[in-house]
Scaffold this motif. Structure first.
Motif, mmCIF file in Angstrom:
data_model
loop_
_atom_site.group_PDB
_atom_site.id
_atom_site.type_symbol
_atom_site.label_atom_id
_atom_site.label_comp_id
_atom_site.label_asym_id
_atom_site.label_seq_id
_atom_site.Cartn_x
_atom_site.Cartn_y
_atom_site.Cartn_z
ATOM 1 N N LEU A 1 0.857 -1.195 0.000
ATOM 2 C CA LEU A 1 0.000 0.000 0.000
ATOM 3 C C LEU A 1 0.887 1.237 0.000
ATOM 4 O O LEU A 1 1.941 1.247 0.633
ATOM 5 N N SER A 2 0.450 2.266 -0.698
ATOM 6 C CA SER A 2 1.203 3.515 -0.747
ATOM 7 C C SER A 2 1.173 4.209 0.612
ATOM 8 O O SER A 2 0.104 4.452 1.186
ATOM 9 N N LYS A 3 2.357 4.500 1.141
ATOM 10 C CA LYS A 3 2.419 5.140 2.468
ATOM 11 C C LYS A 3 1.847 6.553 2.439
ATOM 12 O O LYS A 3 1.366 7.060 3.447
ATOM 13 N N GLN A 4 1.941 7.183 1.283
ATOM 14 C CA GLN A 4 1.381 8.535 1.172
ATOM 15 C C GLN A 4 -0.143 8.495 1.121
ATOM 16 O O GLN A 4 -0.837 9.278 1.753
ATOM 17 N N LYS A 5 -0.649 7.521 0.367
ATOM 18 C CA LYS A 5 -2.099 7.439 0.174
ATOM 19 C C LYS A 5 -2.797 6.925 1.440
ATOM 20 O O LYS A 5 -3.955 7.252 1.705
ATOM 21 N N PHE A 6 -2.086 6.093 2.181
ATOM 22 C CA PHE A 6 -2.715 5.457 3.335
ATOM 23 C C PHE A 6 -1.976 5.781 4.637
ATOM 24 O O PHE A 6 -1.796 4.914 5.487
ATOM 25 N N GLN A 7 -1.614 7.042 4.752
ATOM 26 C CA GLN A 7 -0.838 7.459 5.921
ATOM 27 C C GLN A 7 -1.563 7.165 7.239
ATOM 28 O O GLN A 7 -0.990 6.632 8.187
ATOM 29 N N LYS A 8 -2.845 7.513 7.278
ATOM 30 C CA LYS A 8 -3.610 7.324 8.514
ATOM 31 C C LYS A 8 -3.740 5.839 8.860
ATOM 32 O O LYS A 8 -3.614 5.443 10.023
ATOM 33 N N LEU A 9 -4.024 5.038 7.846
ATOM 34 C CA LEU A 9 -4.170 3.602 8.105
ATOM 35 C C LEU A 9 -2.844 2.967 8.524
ATOM 36 O O LEU A 9 -2.826 2.026 9.329
ATOM 37 N N MET A 10 -1.736 3.486 7.994
ATOM 38 C CA MET A 10 -0.414 2.977 8.399
ATOM 39 C C MET A 10 -0.155 3.301 9.876
ATOM 40 O O MET A 10 0.323 2.462 10.637
ATOM 41 N N GLU A 11 -0.482 4.539 10.252
ATOM 42 C CA GLU A 11 -0.305 4.931 11.661
ATOM 43 C C GLU A 11 -1.230 4.098 12.557
ATOM 44 O O GLU A 11 -0.840 3.673 13.649
ATOM 45 N N TRP A 12 -2.445 3.907 12.063
ATOM 46 C CA TRP A 12 -3.421 3.085 12.800
ATOM 47 C C TRP A 12 -2.882 1.669 13.012
ATOM 48 O O TRP A 12 -2.965 1.118 14.113
ATOM 49 N N ARG A 13 -2.303 1.132 11.970
ATOM 50 C CA ARG A 13 -1.781 -0.237 12.030
ATOM 51 C C ARG A 13 -0.662 -0.345 13.062
ATOM 52 O O ARG A 13 -0.623 -1.288 13.858
ATOM 53 N N ASN A 14 0.211 0.621 13.060
ATOM 54 C CA ASN A 14 1.292 0.617 14.055
ATOM 55 C C ASN A 14 0.738 0.760 15.476
ATOM 56 O O ASN A 14 1.211 0.113 16.409
ATOM 57 N N ALA A 15 -0.267 1.615 15.604
ATOM 58 C CA ALA A 15 -0.871 1.815 16.932
ATOM 59 C C ALA A 15 -1.594 0.542 17.389
ATOM 60 O O ALA A 15 -1.542 0.176 18.574
ATOM 61 N N MET A 16 -2.256 -0.135 16.462
ATOM 62 C CA MET A 16 -2.971 -1.375 16.817
ATOM 63 C C MET A 16 -2.000 -2.436 17.325
ATOM 64 O O MET A 16 -2.328 -3.196 18.242
ATOM 65 N N LYS A 17 -0.812 -2.475 16.742
ATOM 66 C CA LYS A 17 0.171 -3.487 17.159
ATOM 67 C C LYS A 17 0.591 -3.317 18.609
ATOM 68 O O LYS A 17 1.109 -4.236 19.230
ATOM 69 N N GLU A 18 0.379 -2.121 19.134
ATOM 70 C CA GLU A 18 0.749 -1.842 20.526
ATOM 71 C C GLU A 18 -0.389 -2.138 21.504
ATOM 72 O O GLU A 18 -0.219 -2.035 22.712
ATOM 73 N N ASP A 19 -1.558 -2.462 20.953
ATOM 74 C CA ASP A 19 -2.711 -2.747 21.812
ATOM 75 C C ASP A 19 -2.529 -4.112 22.495
ATOM 76 O O ASP A 19 -2.126 -5.091 21.848
ATOM 77 N N ASP A 20 -2.849 -4.177 23.780
ATOM 78 C CA ASP A 20 -2.620 -5.421 24.528
ATOM 79 C C ASP A 20 -3.358 -6.614 23.944
ATOM 80 O O ASP A 20 -2.811 -7.711 23.842
ATOM 81 N N ALA A 21 -4.634 -6.409 23.566
ATOM 82 C CA ALA A 21 -5.422 -7.525 23.021
ATOM 83 C C ALA A 21 -4.848 -8.000 21.696
ATOM 84 O O ALA A 21 -4.825 -9.197 21.401
ATOM 85 N N VAL A 22 -4.388 -7.063 20.898
ATOM 86 C CA VAL A 22 -3.785 -7.423 19.613
ATOM 87 C C VAL A 22 -2.471 -8.167 19.840
ATOM 88 O O VAL A 22 -2.214 -9.211 19.229
ATOM 89 N N LYS A 23 -1.664 -7.632 20.757
ATOM 90 C CA LYS A 23 -0.366 -8.266 21.052
ATOM 91 C C LYS A 23 -0.547 -9.738 21.416
ATOM 92 O O LYS A 23 0.258 -10.580 21.059
ATOM 93 N N GLU A 24 -1.643 -9.997 22.152
ATOM 94 C CA GLU A 24 -1.843 -11.345 22.669
ATOM 95 C C GLU A 24 -2.003 -12.392 21.555
ATOM 96 O O GLU A 24 -1.682 -13.550 21.736
ATOM 97 N N SER A 25 -2.571 -11.953 20.421
ATOM 98 C CA SER A 25 -2.806 -12.923 19.333
ATOM 99 C C SER A 25 -1.978 -12.608 18.090
ATOM 100 O O SER A 25 -2.133 -13.259 17.060
ATOM 101 N N TYR A 26 -1.094 -11.619 18.197
ATOM 102 C CA TYR A 26 -0.368 -11.174 17.002
ATOM 103 C C TYR A 26 0.580 -12.250 16.469
ATOM 104 O O TYR A 26 1.289 -12.914 17.227
ATOM 105 N N LEU A 27 0.546 -12.418 15.175
ATOM 106 C CA LEU A 27 1.494 -13.308 14.503
ATOM 107 C C LEU A 27 2.213 -12.524 13.416
ATOM 108 O O LEU A 27 1.606 -11.702 12.732
ATOM 109 N N GLU A 28 3.482 -12.829 13.230
ATOM 110 C CA GLU A 28 4.258 -12.156 12.190
ATOM 111 C C GLU A 28 3.736 -12.572 10.808
ATOM 112 O O GLU A 28 3.270 -13.698 10.633
#
Lengths: 232, 232
Positions: B183-210
């Motif tokens: 995905l284009s980082k310029q076109k989807f800047q907000k969603l990219m930031e959202w994605r990084n922020a979601m990775k820091e969420d405790d519930a997400v961390k618990e089930s996160y897979l690479e």
């Protein structure tokens, strides 16, 4: 074609609902004693403004003061129920509410099958009617198991109102296909009683149309000139 | 094949969730701090018992003590939110809640398109990726308009958790199709930031897979032998 329907009910909060024979939310709005205008839409020649209000170009759409909109029958119905209900249509018990949502999802199969038959009566063969009957048996058994006149208990609830518009039209099968498409009174005793009880509900009464009017509308639609005047 | 997953979280009310890589409800259960066992299901060879728990034979299914069940990701998620939530995931504002439901419905289009691509990478052409990007722009704009890090505001809400499992897997496109599907980082800047922020969420961390583990699973599935051990 866009026009205001004749009916305007003034009872509470104002809203506009677009529709083309899609009346899920109407029983709800009636039941919830709200004010709304009806704007019918010719879905054979969809107006551009419909896509502004719903990018999918589908009905119903609920437009509130200020111009913001919601679409999707069930989303609208749940919104109205949560926001304005003087008598909640959904159960307060989250498990029962979830079970009811699954029933409503299941009934969508009946709706899709019925709609196909109404729009193309050539599909009215034994197999397609048998499929509908197969799905309806689940509802007969569920109503029996609940042991109350309505899925919602002593009064109609969300399941009842979401099912009703299509049950009101079920006589179309008989009108279009003859008596052989009547549901068996023995097999569907509970649903027959439910249907009679629903006809006595005030919200249903307000929008009730006789089966021959529904048939007349569908015939006009099949002929390429849907006559909305029949419906308002 | 039926087996218990390795993970069992003991935090509150007990429940069983069947799944085959269907993890909508998992972020919710983690977020809601509930106890549950996971029962993975081989959907290529569905066991008979799955149809007893969900007549559609689909996952996920939530089974509670006593054996009663719910199915459908969103119905389960809303049930858990209403019944057990110490922090409600849905907005308390009925209008916002309804709008969020429509967003979740819209995201189902992205999910369906992604799933088709994951299961048959031969479909990974420019047109299908463009279609996904076209749908995602709505989410980029919506997130921008809301002006908060998450669709739910300062913390992830129902939309965030319903979207997340598929966004976690979005790198599969790059792994399977090369850098041109980034995905284009310029076109989807907000969603990219959202994605990084979601990775820091405790519930997400618990089930996160690479992403490489997701890719390994899908490759094993494409090979006819889905390897659930990768996922637990």
């Amino acid at each position: 074609m866009r026009r205001k329907a004749k009916c305007r009910r003034r009872l509470g909060v104002a809203g506009h609902v677009t529709r083309n024979y899609d009346v899920y939310s109407f029983s709800c709005t009636s039941c919830l004693r709200m004010a709304y205008d009806v704007v019918n839409v010719n879905m054979s020649e969809k107006p551009d403004w419909l896509f502004d209000k719903n990018p999918n170009g589908k009905v119903p759409v609920l437009e509130v003061d200020g111009g913001d909109t919601l679409h999707d029958s069930f989303v609208i119905a749940e919104y109205l129920d949560e926001k304005y209900s003087y008598r909640p249509l959904h159960s307060r018990d989250p498990w029962k509410k979830a079970k009811d949502k699954l029933l409503i999802q299941l009934f969508n199969k009946v709706i899709n099958a019925l709609y196909k038959l109404f729009l193309d009566p050539n599909n009215l063969d034994k197999q397609s009617v048998d499929n509908i009957i197969g799905e309806l048996i689940v509802f007969e058994e569920e109503l029996d198991a609940r042991g109350k006149p309505f899925f919602g208990g002593e009064r109609p609830g969300m399941v009842d109102y979401m099912m009703w518009p299509w049950c009101e039209r079920s006589d179309l099968l008989r009108i279009m296909g003859g008596d052989r498409w009547c549901l068996s009174k023995q097999k569907f005793q509970k649903l027959m009683e439910w249907r009679n009880a629903m006809k006595e509900d005030d919200a249903v009464k307000e929008s009730y149309l006789e089966p021959n009017l529904h048939a007349k509308y569908f015939k006009s639609r099949l002929g390429g000139y849907p006559d909305y005047d029949i419906l308002v």
